[in-house]
Design a protein around this motif. Structure first.
Motif, PDB file in Angstrom:
ATOM      1  N   LEU A 208       0.820  -1.209   0.000  1.00  0.00           N
ATOM      2  CA  LEU A 208       0.000   0.000   0.000  1.00  0.00           C
ATOM      3  C   LEU A 208       0.855   1.260   0.000  1.00  0.00           C
ATOM      4  O   LEU A 208       0.535   2.248  -0.684  1.00  0.00           O
ATOM      5  CB  LEU A 208      -0.930  -0.002   1.216  1.00  0.00           C
ATOM      6  N   VAL A 209       1.953   1.247   0.754  1.00  0.00           N
ATOM      7  CA  VAL A 209       2.854   2.401   0.781  1.00  0.00           C
ATOM      8  C   VAL A 209       3.480   2.613  -0.594  1.00  0.00           C
ATOM      9  O   VAL A 209       3.533   3.740  -1.117  1.00  0.00           O
ATOM     10  CB  VAL A 209       3.936   2.206   1.859  1.00  0.00           C
ATOM     11  N   GLU A 210       3.968   1.545  -1.195  1.00  0.00           N
ATOM     12  CA  GLU A 210       4.596   1.662  -2.516  1.00  0.00           C
ATOM     13  C   GLU A 210       3.593   2.172  -3.548  1.00  0.00           C
ATOM     14  O   GLU A 210       3.925   3.010  -4.396  1.00  0.00           O
ATOM     15  CB  GLU A 210       5.156   0.305  -2.931  1.00  0.00           C
ATOM     16  N   ASN A 211       2.366   1.674  -3.491  1.00  0.00           N
ATOM     17  CA  ASN A 211       1.348   2.129  -4.433  1.00  0.00           C
ATOM     18  C   ASN A 211       1.057   3.610  -4.262  1.00  0.00           C
ATOM     19  O   ASN A 211       0.978   4.368  -5.244  1.00  0.00           O
ATOM     20  CB  ASN A 211       0.075   1.312  -4.243  1.00  0.00           C
ATOM     21  N   ALA A 212       0.908   4.045  -3.008  1.00  0.00           N
ATOM     22  CA  ALA A 212       0.596   5.454  -2.760  1.00  0.00           C
ATOM     23  C   ALA A 212       1.719   6.360  -3.244  1.00  0.00           C
ATOM     24  O   ALA A 212       1.477   7.423  -3.847  1.00  0.00           O
ATOM     25  CB  ALA A 212       0.333   5.670  -1.266  1.00  0.00           C
ATOM     26  N   ARG A 213       2.941   5.974  -3.001  1.00  0.00           N
ATOM     27  CA  ARG A 213       4.072   6.790  -3.446  1.00  0.00           C
ATOM     28  C   ARG A 213       4.153   6.826  -4.970  1.00  0.00           C
ATOM     29  O   ARG A 213       4.554   7.844  -5.554  1.00  0.00           O
ATOM     30  CB  ARG A 213       5.368   6.262  -2.845  1.00  0.00           C
TER      31      ARG A 213
ATOM     32  N   LYS B 294       3.604  11.597  -0.471  1.00  0.00           N
ATOM     33  CA  LYS B 294       4.917  11.910   0.085  1.00  0.00           C
ATOM     34  C   LYS B 294       5.122  11.136   1.378  1.00  0.00           C
ATOM     35  O   LYS B 294       4.270  11.152   2.267  1.00  0.00           O
ATOM     36  CB  LYS B 294       5.021  13.409   0.364  1.00  0.00           C
ATOM     37  N   LEU B 295       6.271  10.483   1.490  1.00  0.00           N
ATOM     38  CA  LEU B 295       6.594   9.741   2.709  1.00  0.00           C
ATOM     39  C   LEU B 295       7.102  10.723   3.753  1.00  0.00           C
ATOM     40  O   LEU B 295       8.136  11.362   3.570  1.00  0.00           O
ATOM     41  CB  LEU B 295       7.650   8.671   2.418  1.00  0.00           C
TER      42      LEU B 295
ATOM     43  N   GLY C  60       1.833  11.882   3.222  1.00  0.00           N
ATOM     44  CA  GLY C  60       1.200  13.173   3.042  1.00  0.00           C
ATOM     45  C   GLY C  60       0.723  13.400   1.617  1.00  0.00           C
ATOM     46  O   GLY C  60       1.245  12.794   0.680  1.00  0.00           O
ATOM     47  N   ASP C  61      -0.258  14.289   1.468  1.00  0.00           N
ATOM     48  CA  ASP C  61      -0.814  14.632   0.154  1.00  0.00           C
ATOM     49  C   ASP C  61      -1.137  13.381  -0.661  1.00  0.00           C
ATOM     50  O   ASP C  61      -0.735  13.233  -1.818  1.00  0.00           O
ATOM     51  CB  ASP C  61       0.150  15.549  -0.612  1.00  0.00           C
ATOM     52  N   VAL C  62      -1.863  12.480  -0.035  1.00  0.00           N
ATOM     53  CA  VAL C  62      -2.162  11.197  -0.669  1.00  0.00           C
ATOM     54  C   VAL C  62      -3.302  11.385  -1.669  1.00  0.00           C
ATOM     55  O   VAL C  62      -4.404  11.816  -1.293  1.00  0.00           O
ATOM     56  CB  VAL C  62      -2.553  10.145   0.382  1.00  0.00           C
TER      57      VAL C  62
ATOM     58  N   ALA D 168      -4.664   2.717  -0.801  1.00  0.00           N
ATOM     59  CA  ALA D 168      -4.887   2.833   0.638  1.00  0.00           C
ATOM     60  C   ALA D 168      -6.002   3.813   0.981  1.00  0.00           C
ATOM     61  O   ALA D 168      -6.584   3.739   2.070  1.00  0.00           O
ATOM     62  CB  ALA D 168      -3.597   3.252   1.339  1.00  0.00           C
ATOM     63  N   MET D 169      -6.314   4.744   0.088  1.00  0.00           N
ATOM     64  CA  MET D 169      -7.404   5.689   0.339  1.00  0.00           C
ATOM     65  C   MET D 169      -8.779   5.069   0.081  1.00  0.00           C
ATOM     66  O   MET D 169      -9.806   5.674   0.390  1.00  0.00           O
ATOM     67  CB  MET D 169      -7.236   6.932  -0.541  1.00  0.00           C
TER      68      MET D 169
END
Length: 478
Positions: free
Chosen positions: A340-345, A350-351, A371-373, A379-380
């Motif tokens: 999920l983190v990799e997808n969002a980035r 922003k991490l 941030g600013d997802v 994940a949203m």
């Protein structure tokens, strides 16, 4: 309890503990180390048949038990939970991973639930309707029947109590299937009920292959109610099985809790409150604040303060002093959060803090802030159920409400504003079974706990939790 090893794991049927002899077993793991700490026996088809037959007998016994006696058993169980809180906490932390302080609080809250439901056992009132002289219409409240209850692993003490306590207060018998990943906590809770004098045929505990257990229990005409806490997909599956016998249901399913932070909030207090609550139980909480929508005027300060506080969280074995966050509960979670983190980035998030797995063989993932997802990040839209906070900006109150209501979930929502008129608007407009304003507590023994939309229906806790185990019968007399 031997250090690092769970107490004996058994099924509980008809007042007897059934061990691993003649049964398949499943390993139970310590999420902080990945080590095997117990072998859990899985119910055979005969065990399940015995549990159903026993629950049917137990219902006949328990519904005929005076409410005062039912209440006395619940109160004695509550006293034993308080007396054994440290033992229960040690077990829960060993098999689930949360810090000991959180596990102790879980045991004590469970006792408070039992105490409240003991009172409700005496308040299952009906009513008399006005009629002409010589006529009577009565409305009776009666227990629905044997309950099949299924628990999630994230609160291994509270979840079993939430299933058993209101059912017993109403006069129902119970077959409980806790999570196979956290069985020892439920067994320890059952021993409190047993030692408090609950007849052995009234409440059973079984473990097994979840689909086989659910199909057996829900296909039986003995079972008259389904109570489930868990994910939306599994909940929908169980609802389809339960539909064949038109049984009552209480479904406490997943959420994706929005947090609306307005520029008139007490920013420092809000940050202190939200960061601690976000990473409670490593974010593995159905009401965990997850989607943080922050008004543009304070977004940058909020993001910086959130990341700074997150960086101070100490992650480690929940049994160690000074640990704020333990591991995720099973080996599946770190990989899911990482993806999920990799997808969002990849779509522009922003991490701001964390972002990686922990060291060692445990199931750790760092407390993480993005941030600013963008709205299109997975994940949203899909509940992370882990230590992941998602930050985004909003402008107007109307925008915030649209964001909060965008998803098909509606379990809990949090709002932070000092404007009284806005508080009333949010309470009315946010689509959630529980709306919390300027704090984060969703659970009170006397208040209903439950969601709307795809987060489920029915309530646990409060008078509503007992009401969900009752049928309404009209009797007309002349």
């Amino acid at each position: 309890m031997t250090a690092g090893v769970l107490p004996d794991l058994n099924l509980y049927i008809g007042g007897e503990w059934r061990g691993s002899a003649g049964r398949e077993t499943q390993p139970v793991l310590n999420p902080a180390t990945g080590e095997t700490i117990g072998a859990l026996p899985l119910a055979t088809s005969q065990d399940l048949a015995d549990a159903l037959e026993t629950a049917e007998r137990g219902f006949a016994t328990w519904r005929a038990t005076p409410p005062e006696q039912r209440a006395a058993v619940l109160l004695r169980t509550a006293a034993l939970l308080r007396e054994r809180a440290e033992e229960l906490a040690q077990i829960a932390t060993l098999e689930q991973g949360k810090p000991l302080a959180e596990a102790r609080g879980e045991a004590l809250y469970s006792a408070a639930l039992l105490e409240f439901h003991a009172g409700e056992a005496l308040r299952n009132y009906g009513k008399v309707l006005p009629r002409a002289p010589g006529l009577r219409s009565l409305v009776l409240k009666q227990p629905v029947g044997p309950v099949a209850a299924f628990c999630a692993w994230n609160f291994p003490v509270i979840n079993p109590v939430r299933k058993i306590s209101p059912a017993l207060a109403a006069g129902c018998s119970v077959i409980l299937k806790p999570s196979e990943e956290t069985p020892a906590s439920a067994i320890a809770v059952m021993k409190c009920f047993q030692d408090a004098g609950l007849p052995g045929e009234v409440c059973q505990i079984v473990f097994g292959v979840p689909d086989a257990v659910s199909r057996t229990l829900l296909a039986s005409p003995v079972t008259r109610k389904l109570s489930f806490t868990g994910s939306v997909p599994i909940g929908k599956h169980l609802m389809k099985l339960a539909a064949d016998t038109v049984m009552r249901m209480t479904m406490e399913l997943g959420g994706h809790s929005p947090v609306l932070v307005f520029d008139d909030c007490d920013l420092e207090k809000t940050l202190d409150t939200l960061v601690a609550h976000k990473f409670r139980n490593a974010g593995q909480v159905c009401v965990s604040p997850t989607r943080f929508y922050v008004q543009e005027g304070i977004y940058d300060r909020f993001a910086a303060g959130f990341a700074e506080r997150t960086g101070r969280i100490r992650m480690g074995d929940g049994r160690e002093a000074g640990i704020n966050m333990g591991p995720t509960a099973n080996p599946r979670r770190p990989g899911t959060i990482e993806a999920l983190v990799e997808n969002a980035r990849s779509v522009g998030a922003k991490l701001l803090a964390g972002g990686g797995r922990g060291e060692g063989d445990g199931f750790f993932f760092q407390p993480t802030v993005l941030g600013d997802v963008p709205i299109e990040a997975a994940a949203m839209n899909d509940e992370p159920f882990g230590p992941l906070a998602l930050l985004a900006r909003f402008g107007s109150v109307e925008d915030a409400i649209v964001h909060a209501n965008r998803l098909p979930y509606g379990l809990a929502a949090y709002c932070f504003t000092e404007n009284g008129r806005r508080q009333n608007l949010l309470a009315d407009s946010v689509e959630s079974g529980m709306v919390v304003i300027n704090n984060v507590r969703t659970s009170w023994p006397d208040a209903p706990f439950g969601g709307i939309k795809e987060s489920g229906f029915g309530s646990e806790d409060g008078p509503e939790g007992v009401e969900g185990h009752m049928i309404t019968k009209a009797v007309h007399m002349s």
